[in-house]
Design an enzyme around this catalytic site. Sequence first.
Site, PDB file in Angstrom:
ATOM      1  N   LYS A   1       6.509  61.398   9.292  1.00  0.00           N
ATOM      2  CA  LYS A   1       7.971  61.256   9.395  1.00  0.00           C
ATOM      3  C   LYS A   1       8.390  60.855  10.812  1.00  0.00           C
ATOM      4  O   LYS A   1       9.207  59.961  10.992  1.00  0.00           O
ATOM      5  CB  LYS A   1       8.679  62.584   9.045  1.00  0.00           C
TER       6      LYS A   1
ATOM      7  N   ARG B   1       2.533  76.306   7.501  1.00  0.00           N
ATOM      8  CA  ARG B   1       3.587  75.278   7.492  1.00  0.00           C
ATOM      9  C   ARG B   1       3.596  74.539   6.155  1.00  0.00           C
ATOM     10  O   ARG B   1       4.655  74.189   5.628  1.00  0.00           O
ATOM     11  CB  ARG B   1       3.379  74.305   8.663  1.00  0.00           C
TER      12      ARG B   1
ATOM     13  N   ARG C   1       0.559  70.413  20.267  1.00  0.00           N
ATOM     14  CA  ARG C   1       1.527  71.400  19.813  1.00  0.00           C
ATOM     15  C   ARG C   1       0.827  72.715  19.474  1.00  0.00           C
ATOM     16  O   ARG C   1      -0.224  72.711  18.843  1.00  0.00           O
ATOM     17  CB  ARG C   1       2.250  70.881  18.564  1.00  0.00           C
TER      18      ARG C   1
ATOM     19  N   ARG D   1      -3.824  65.753  16.404  1.00  0.00           N
ATOM     20  CA  ARG D   1      -2.690  65.130  17.108  1.00  0.00           C
ATOM     21  C   ARG D   1      -2.555  65.573  18.565  1.00  0.00           C
ATOM     22  O   ARG D   1      -2.778  66.735  18.883  1.00  0.00           O
ATOM     23  CB  ARG D   1      -1.365  65.543  16.430  1.00  0.00           C
TER      24      ARG D   1
ATOM     25  N   ARG E   1      15.408  71.460   5.449  1.00  0.00           N
ATOM     26  CA  ARG E   1      14.139  72.024   5.002  1.00  0.00           C
ATOM     27  C   ARG E   1      14.339  73.119   3.973  1.00  0.00           C
ATOM     28  O   ARG E   1      13.360  73.656   3.469  1.00  0.00           O
ATOM     29  CB  ARG E   1      13.415  72.616   6.192  1.00  0.00           C
TER      30      ARG E   1
END
Length: 217
Positions: free
Chosen positions: A13, A172, A161, A127, A88
């Site tokens: 996203k 998550r 992160r 990431r 969300r």
Amino acid sequence: MNLILLGPPGAGKGTQAKMLEDKFGIAQISTGDMLRAEVKSGSEIGLRAKGIMERGELVPDEVITAMLKARVARPDCAKGFILDGFPRTAPQAASLDSMLKESGLKLDHVIELKVDDAALVGRISGRFSCAKCGVGYHDSFKQPAKAGVCDSCGGTEFSRRADDKAETVAARLEAYHRQTAPLLPYYAGQGKLKAVDGMASMAEVARQIGEILSGKA
Ligand code: AMP
């Protein structure tokens, strides 16, 4: 043009939102980025959100909706916005509907990035991003051209992160399936939902989104 990108963490996203921001001059609004900035600054919101985010849970709706309301009122949203990571939950979607109505705005499209859960853990756990300009990289899929130097700004510091660890990713994903995926039928019911193949390459996903925005898909 006002858009929502919906999909699980790691679906792409943020990457697509940034591309749309550059292409159309509309603002990317990432509630995750906003919360990370609050955590970094040590603000009251940040202190409240830090532990919740580290556990991979969702920050309370009233905190997020107040933050979003202030954000969409900023001048860079005059041409529109891309919501990345909001709404969300069902109450967030309802707040967004009333916020838009009050401001005389409408949602043009809700685009779902469809991705297999199995692929997400690998995507997320590799990431990292440039600490200076925020451009994203990945251990397996997108290393900087020159090792240790950001392609975009030449920065040499990178960060990962705190919530991209494998154990937090599971929480998550669970939050996504339990609290966010029910928004898909909600937006389908409004006739706004279109899906793209989030497993395809970045360029192909961008192409599919382009077709939706130009009314061809
Ligand atoms: P993201 O960068 O979108 O993956 O968000 C990172 C974390 O920020 C999430 O796991 C949540 O803890 C929190 N967060 C971001 N957006 C929201 C939202 N709309 N509602 C509740 N929590 C959020």
